[in-house]
Write an enzyme that holds these catalytic residues in place. Structure first.
Site, PDB file in Angstrom:
ATOM      1  N   HIS A  47       0.826  -1.202   0.000  1.00  0.00           N
ATOM      2  CA  HIS A  47       0.000   0.000   0.000  1.00  0.00           C
ATOM      3  C   HIS A  47       0.865   1.258   0.000  1.00  0.00           C
ATOM      4  O   HIS A  47       0.550   2.242  -0.650  1.00  0.00           O
ATOM      5  CB  HIS A  47      -0.915  -0.004   1.231  1.00  0.00           C
ATOM      6  CG  HIS A  47      -2.100  -0.890   1.059  1.00  0.00           C
ATOM      7  ND1 HIS A  47      -2.779  -1.436   2.106  1.00  0.00           N
ATOM      8  CD2 HIS A  47      -2.727  -1.307  -0.050  1.00  0.00           C
ATOM      9  CE1 HIS A  47      -3.779  -2.161   1.636  1.00  0.00           C
ATOM     10  NE2 HIS A  47      -3.761  -2.109   0.345  1.00  0.00           N
ATOM     11  N   ARG A  95      -9.735  -6.953 -10.234  1.00  0.00           N
ATOM     12  CA  ARG A  95      -9.481  -8.153  -9.430  1.00  0.00           C
ATOM     13  C   ARG A  95     -10.375  -8.070  -8.195  1.00  0.00           C
ATOM     14  O   ARG A  95     -10.189  -7.172  -7.372  1.00  0.00           O
ATOM     15  CB  ARG A  95      -8.027  -8.213  -8.977  1.00  0.00           C
ATOM     16  CG  ARG A  95      -7.016  -8.463 -10.077  1.00  0.00           C
ATOM     17  CD  ARG A  95      -5.617  -8.519  -9.473  1.00  0.00           C
ATOM     18  NE  ARG A  95      -4.626  -9.076 -10.378  1.00  0.00           N
ATOM     19  CZ  ARG A  95      -3.768  -8.325 -11.086  1.00  0.00           C
ATOM     20  NH1 ARG A  95      -3.803  -7.017 -10.989  1.00  0.00           N
ATOM     21  NH2 ARG A  95      -2.892  -8.905 -11.883  1.00  0.00           N
ATOM     22  N   ASP A 146       0.239 -15.829 -14.868  1.00  0.00           N
ATOM     23  CA  ASP A 146       0.036 -17.261 -14.645  1.00  0.00           C
ATOM     24  C   ASP A 146       0.449 -18.091 -15.861  1.00  0.00           C
ATOM     25  O   ASP A 146       0.948 -19.200 -15.712  1.00  0.00           O
ATOM     26  CB  ASP A 146      -1.427 -17.538 -14.272  1.00  0.00           C
ATOM     27  CG  ASP A 146      -1.664 -17.283 -12.788  1.00  0.00           C
ATOM     28  OD1 ASP A 146      -0.885 -17.806 -11.980  1.00  0.00           O
ATOM     29  OD2 ASP A 146      -2.586 -16.532 -12.452  1.00  0.00           O
ATOM     30  N   CYS A 153      -3.877  -8.830 -20.061  1.00  0.00           N
ATOM     31  CA  CYS A 153      -3.888  -8.029 -18.822  1.00  0.00           C
ATOM     32  C   CYS A 153      -2.819  -8.465 -17.823  1.00  0.00           C
ATOM     33  O   CYS A 153      -2.810  -8.013 -16.691  1.00  0.00           O
ATOM     34  CB  CYS A 153      -5.270  -8.064 -18.175  1.00  0.00           C
ATOM     35  SG  CYS A 153      -5.783  -9.714 -17.692  1.00  0.00           S
TER      36      CYS A 153
HETATM   37  C1  PEP Z   1      -2.259 -13.008 -14.739  1.00  0.00           C
HETATM   38  O1  PEP Z   1      -2.153 -14.143 -14.273  1.00  0.00           O
HETATM   39  O2  PEP Z   1      -1.509 -12.535 -15.620  1.00  0.00           O
HETATM   40  C2  PEP Z   1      -3.319 -12.097 -14.248  1.00  0.00           C
HETATM   41  C3  PEP Z   1      -3.568 -10.947 -14.834  1.00  0.00           C
HETATM   42  O3  PEP Z   1      -3.985 -12.473 -13.128  1.00  0.00           O
HETATM   43  P1  PEP Z   1      -3.353 -12.415 -11.639  1.00  0.00           P
HETATM   44  O4  PEP Z   1      -2.037 -11.687 -11.752  1.00  0.00           O
HETATM   45  O5  PEP Z   1      -4.356 -11.695 -10.828  1.00  0.00           O
HETATM   46  O6  PEP Z   1      -3.226 -13.853 -11.299  1.00  0.00           O
HETATM   47 MG    MG Z   2      -3.747 -14.980 -13.072  1.00  0.00          MG
END
Ligand code: PEP
Ligand code: MG
Length: 592
Positions: A198, A305, A463, A510
């Protein structure tokens, strides 16, 4: 000591968490926890300690309230959700009941009870792999400190720091950070912390340079020493000589101009040199950030998110509360899209929301959509809330961690059911486009089949990289291996883009690859023209894109798909794009 060793001792390394360069006298804070007594209570003292605890909880909470009330406007947007989260922690039944139990059953004094309860909660959160959640452990610890301070009669005393100084501390909670940043400090150096803390988020909003993760900084930086905080390179220089001081001044001046130019263009749209339009959306974690996204000229919210609504609370938020929150974000965005991702909780993350499910390998366990399908109660509430909020704007719904067509179909049928239920209940709602995140390699490989069954794709490279390369995204020792440059990742991205194009399915990205000036050219070259990233990265991404030629990045991406290693791809990108991007990369300290 050799000259080299001396020089090293004066140049401390860390991680840049809020970009910029600052120069000023060090103000070193001793942030060691206050000592507390650990003697067992007599039974007769229990009611008194319980009441001291209640008074301290109220005092610490009202201190936060008054801090919020006196925060300058530009910080308020970033700050309010953090202070709300802190306030919620003061009232969190897990924390309060834990402290009361420790006083009543274990006969611990209030300070001891708070420290032990907070330590246990922190240990739970720190065991989680998700870096964001680990960060929340630090928040809980800060809240615990504030309560202990209130118990010891030491609350409400923010350190007095001269304007223009560089704060050097072990760690800072968001509330302390606000008080300090308000005092117009020049920069921050922390031993702990991370770019997702934060404090870092707030510092980015207020444009105060921050370097975190500087080992032993409190010991190594003498009180009052002149310090350069280079939060582009992630370096801290102690007692710089004249040449280094001049160099830092010059870089700070250049960086100031650079940021000024970027911001001046925030309403100018975003396109490559040869006119390919790119939509730059914001990734947000709080509904209140949507208004900020509009002010920064983002093309809506590419990723909301939502798991943070669930974490750190004993009870998940109810349908009305969620619907209000999503509607607030949708209204703030006007005609711009709001892509809401359904909760991406994992087995270990859900444990925080009072359901202790243990998995030996949580990243491969019950998480994301897979988990949602086993919890139709939680999932239905969220789906109904999203559909209700959709009457307020261009709301879209997206599932995380889709592994294949079967789970996508199961989830879509729950959306259909929610639509029918809302109609039967007579509640205003609207059907929304339904998208799949492509972040599991099986989904990328089956993208053609998935494209027939959803309305859009959004690729999560964080991911996708983790699963494609078998590299734990939360393990700092492996950070150098988690590279979107890897041809294996590029091939999955290419397969996804081709499948989307063949079916005319809108395609977005994203994950972090989209906002990184070194990898976003490859994303565009592979056909990704809608990118989502944290808000502070948008101006820089816009500048990078304006320097690119779409045909050239397409050719580079095609060539990269045929290379053998991430290093080869990186070398190709540097060789081909260095001439146009060199200045931007250098400003960001990316070329060392
Ligand atoms: C990702 O996995 O790239 C994603 C955008 O989701 P998170 O980072 O929230 O897992
Ligand atoms: Mg992800």
């Amino acid at each position: 000591m050799s000259a080299r060793a001396q020089a090293d001792e004066r140049c401390l390394r860390g991680v840049a968490a809020a970009p910029g360069i600052a120069l000023g006298p060090a103000h070193v804070l001793d942030g060691r926890p206050l000592p507390i007594a650990r003697a067992r209570l007599d039974e007769a003292d229990v009611p008194r300690e319980l009441s001291r605890l209640r008074v301290a909880l109220d005092a610490a909470a009202s201190e936060l309230e008054s801090l919020a009330a006196t925060t300058p406007h530009e910080a308020a947007v970033a700050l309010r959700p953090m202070l709300d989260a802190y306030l919620a922690m003061h009232r969190d039944p897990l924390l309060v009941a834990g402290c009361e139990r420790a006083i009543r059953d274990e006969r611990k004094g209030a300070e001891w009870a708070v420290r032990d309860t907070v330590d246990a909660l922190c240990a739970q959160l720190s065991a989680v792999r998700d870096p964001y959640l680990r960060e929340r452990a630090a928040d809980v610890a800060h809240v615990g400190d504030r309560i202990v301070r209130a118990l010891l009669g030491r609350g409400g005393t923010s350190p007095v720091v001269p304007a223009g100084s560089v704060i050097v501390a072990h760690d800072l909670g968001a509330a302390e950070a606000v008080a300090l940043l308000r005092a117009q400090v020049a920069g921050l150096v922390l031993e702990l912390g991370s770019p997702t803390s934060h404090t870092a988020i707030l510092a980015r909003t207020l444009q105060v340079p921050v370097v975190v993760g500087v080992a032993d900084a409190v010991r190594r930086v003498p009180q009052g020493a002149r310090v350069v905080v280079d939060a582009l390179r992630g370096e801290v220089r102690v007692d710089p000589d004249e040449a280094a001081t001049r160099g830092a001044d010059e870089r700070a001046r250049r960086y100031g101009h650079f940021r000024g130019r970027l911001r001046a263009h925030r309403d100018a749209g975003c396109a490559t040199r040869d006119g390919l339009t790119i939509a730059l959306g914001a990734n947000v974690e709080q509904a209140a950030e949507a208004a900020h996204a509009v002010r920064e000229g983002a093309a809506g919210v590419a990723l909301f998110r939502t798991e943070y609504l669930y974490l750190g609370h004993a009870e998940p938020p109810d349908e009305d509360a969620q619907a209000r929150l999503y509607a607030e974000a949708a209204r703030a965005l006007g005609p711009q899209p709001l892509v809401i991702r359904t909760f991406d909780l994992g087995a270990d993350k859900l444990a925080v929301a009072s359901e202790p499910l243990r998995a030996a390998n949580p990243a491969l366990g019950l998480r994301g959509l897979r988990l949602a399908l086993t919890r139709p109660d939680l999932f239905r509430t969220q789906l109904r809330a999203i559909l209700r909020a959709a009457v307020e704007g261009d709301v879209r719904l997206m599932f995380p961690m889709v592994a294949g067509v079967a789970d996508l179909r199961a989830a879509r049928s729950l959306v259909e059911r929610a639509v029918h239920e809302l109609a039967a209940d007579g509640l205003p709602h609207r059907r929304v486009p339904v998208g799949a995140m492509i972040e599991v390699p099986s989904a990328a490989l089956m993208a053609d089949a998935l494209a027939r069954e959803c309305d859009f794709f959004s690729v999560g490279t964080n991911d996708l990289v983790q699963y494609a390369l078998a590299v734990d995204r939360g393990d700092p020792r492996l950070a150098a291996l988690a590279r979107a440059h890897d041809p294996a990742v590029l091939r999955l991205l290419d397969a996804t883009a081709r499948a989307a194009a063949a079916r005319g399915v809108p395609l977005a990205m994203c994950g972090d690859m989209a906002g990184d000036p070194r990898t976003l050219p490859l994303a565009i070259g592979l056909g990704y023209t809608a990118l989502g990233m944290p808000l502070p990265q948008i101006p820089l991404a816009r500048a990078v894109i304006a320097a690119l030629d779409a045909d050239e990045v397409r050719a580079i991406a095609r060539e990269a798909l045929g290379l053998a290693t991430a290093e080869d791809v990186e070398a190709l990108v540097v060789a081909r794009l260095g001439p146009s991007l060199h200045a931007i990369w250098e400003e960001q300290g990316l070329e060392n």
